[in-house]
Write an enzyme that holds these catalytic residues in place. Structure first.
Site, PDB file in Angstrom:
ATOM      1  N   LYS A  53      36.552  -6.380  37.731  1.00 44.05           N
ATOM      2  CA  LYS A  53      36.406  -7.617  37.610  1.00 44.05           C
ATOM      3  C   LYS A  53      36.443  -8.315  36.030  1.00 44.05           C
ATOM      4  CE  LYS A  53      33.617 -11.496  39.026  1.00 44.05           C
ATOM      5  NZ  LYS A  53      32.376 -11.740  39.405  1.00 44.05           N
ATOM      6  N   LYS A  77      32.379  -4.420  35.860  1.00 39.54           N
ATOM      7  CA  LYS A  77      32.337  -6.095  35.571  1.00 39.54           C
ATOM      8  C   LYS A  77      32.182  -6.337  34.402  1.00 39.54           C
ATOM      9  CE  LYS A  77      30.202 -10.149  37.026  1.00 39.54           C
ATOM     10  NZ  LYS A  77      29.278 -10.805  38.098  1.00 39.54           N
TER      11      LYS A  77
HETATM   12  C1  PBG Z   1      27.574 -13.590  39.245  1.00 39.33           C
HETATM   13  C2  PBG Z   1      29.204 -13.769  39.822  1.00 39.33           C
HETATM   14  C3  PBG Z   1      29.961 -14.340  38.904  1.00 39.33           C
HETATM   15  C4  PBG Z   1      31.239 -14.070  39.227  1.00 39.33           C
HETATM   16  C5  PBG Z   1      30.966 -13.925  40.810  1.00 39.33           C
HETATM   17  N1  PBG Z   1      29.774 -13.286  40.685  1.00 39.33           N
HETATM   18  C6  PBG Z   1      30.040 -14.872  37.670  1.00 39.33           C
HETATM   19  C7  PBG Z   1      29.094 -14.509  36.583  1.00 39.33           C
HETATM   20  O1  PBG Z   1      29.003 -12.965  36.502  1.00 39.33           O
HETATM   21  O2  PBG Z   1      28.692 -15.186  35.686  1.00 39.33           O
HETATM   22  C8  PBG Z   1      32.642 -14.853  38.935  1.00 39.33           C
HETATM   23  C9  PBG Z   1      33.564 -15.105  39.933  1.00 39.33           C
HETATM   24  C10 PBG Z   1      34.720 -16.033  39.309  1.00 39.33           C
HETATM   25  O3  PBG Z   1      34.708 -16.388  38.266  1.00 39.33           O
HETATM   26  O4  PBG Z   1      35.593 -16.136  40.246  1.00 39.33           O
HETATM   27  N2  PBG Z   1      26.909 -12.791  39.975  1.00 39.33           N
END
Ligand code: PBG
Length: 332
Positions: free
Chosen positions: A254, A200
């Site tokens: 991601k 991520k």
């Molecule tokens: C946070 C989380 C995020 C997303 C999913 N879980 C955002 C972040 O890490 O700040 C993003 C998903 C999206 O942008 O559609 N635990």
């Protein structure tokens, strides 16, 4: 694989007609490839639009159940829940995250009772419950790893207890997959699967999501000490290897579209169930361009989703899931 192609070979022969094109099509996108992320909120019969995600609403639990019914009817196998938490229950210590009666856990129970055929996935991270908007516990400006993992384990256990089928740790703390897996085993939840958000990245493409869960205003600083640097690729393989060794059943990359090279490397290297998250900003870009009449939104959506399949993904988390499912079912 390096195919030998005689020079002058007429490759257009297999593109000449629709039946020949489908005959030699290498990848397919099906409804079974889709995971639908939805946003839940308090209240009854409430649907609240999210300005930066046209077509996506925050839903009260009763309407989330309706969404799950719709998804099951379309053949979408998994729905993934994200809570919009009332700012009044956010704290520095994030205890709402492991309240068995929190919004997510109530939504899991309601959906599992009404729609037994759909699998429910959750998010395991502290950001919706943290006044500082971070995925872990913050003390003196530092995101603490092991203390955060203890909190995430408590959060994961109440979600499993509520009936979640797949837990999605999205926090990027070290050691959380092993700790959650051990806790699940110890508590009799051996059957609960973990899809690790293994690779991520720090991303500007999460902006609309943070609006959707109400974390935009809260976030102090950035997430660079735990999410990955977008310049790195080998590191993603080490993270995936580590999370698999700790007991992840599936892994995720991601965001999606800017990281398709990572999807391909992960799939080729490990051959495990590999997923990508087409995140909020990717959805918003396609929607915004389509709403301006600058691109054909439906075609761009399906092309973007096929890109994930071509890159080796087994499935995609996408806000387009119901719209894509309808088009796929209509044979488009
Ligand atoms: C946070 C989380 C995020 C997303 C999913 N879980 C955002 C972040 O890490 O700040 C993003 C998903 C999206 O942008 O559609 N635990």
């Amino acid at each position: 694989m390096h195919p030998i192609v005689p020079s002058g070979h007429r490759l257009r022969r297999l593109r000449r007609s629709a039946p020949l094109r489908v005959l030699v099509q290498e990848n397919t996108l099906t409804v079974a490839d889709l995971i639908w992320p939805i946003f839940v909120r308090e209240g009854v019969n409430l649907r609240e639009p999210i300005a930066s995600m046209p077509g996506v609403d925050r839903l009260s639990v009763d309407l989330a159940v309706k969404a799950a019914e719709e998804a099951a009817g379309l053949g979408i196998p998994v729905i993934c829940l994200f809570p919009y938490t009332d700012p009044a229950v956010k704290t520095l210590t994030c205890e709402e995250a492991w309240n068995p009666e929190n919004l997510t856990n109530r939504a899991i129970r309601a959906i599992k009772a009404a729609v037994p055929d759909i699998a429910v996935m959750t998010d395991v991270a502290l950001d919706p419950y943290n006044v500082l908007g971070h995925d872990g516990l913050v003390v003196d400006g530092v995101i603490l790893n092991d203390e955060s993992v203890e909190a995430l384990v408590k959060m994961a256990l109440v979600q499993a207890e509520a009936g979640a089928d797949i837990l999605g740790p999205s926090d990027m703390m070290d050691g959380r997959i092993g700790a959650i897996r051990n806790a699940l085993e110890g508590a009799g939840h051996q059957g609960v699967a973990i899809m690790s958000y293994a690779a991520k990245y720090v991303s500007a493409f999460y902006g609309p999501f943070r609006d959707a869960v109400g974390a935009s205003g809260a976030l102090k600083g950035d997430k660079k000490t735990y999410q990955m640097n977008c310049a790195n690729s080998d590191e993603a393989l080490r993270l995936v290897a580590r999370d698999l060794a700790e007991g992840a059943d599936m892994v995720m990359v991601k965001p999606g579209m800017p990281y398709l090279d990572i999807c391909r490397r992960v799939k080729d290297t490990y051959g495990v169930p590999t997923f990508a998250y087409q995140v909020s900003g990717e959805y918003a870009m396609i929607k915004a361009a389509a709403l301006n009449g600058w691109i054909d939104g439906e075609k761009a959506m399906l092309e973007s989703l096929m890109g994930f399949k071509r890159s080796g993904c087994d499935g995609i988390l996408t806000y387009f899931a119901p719209a894509a499912a309808r088009l796929i079912r209509a044979g488009l």
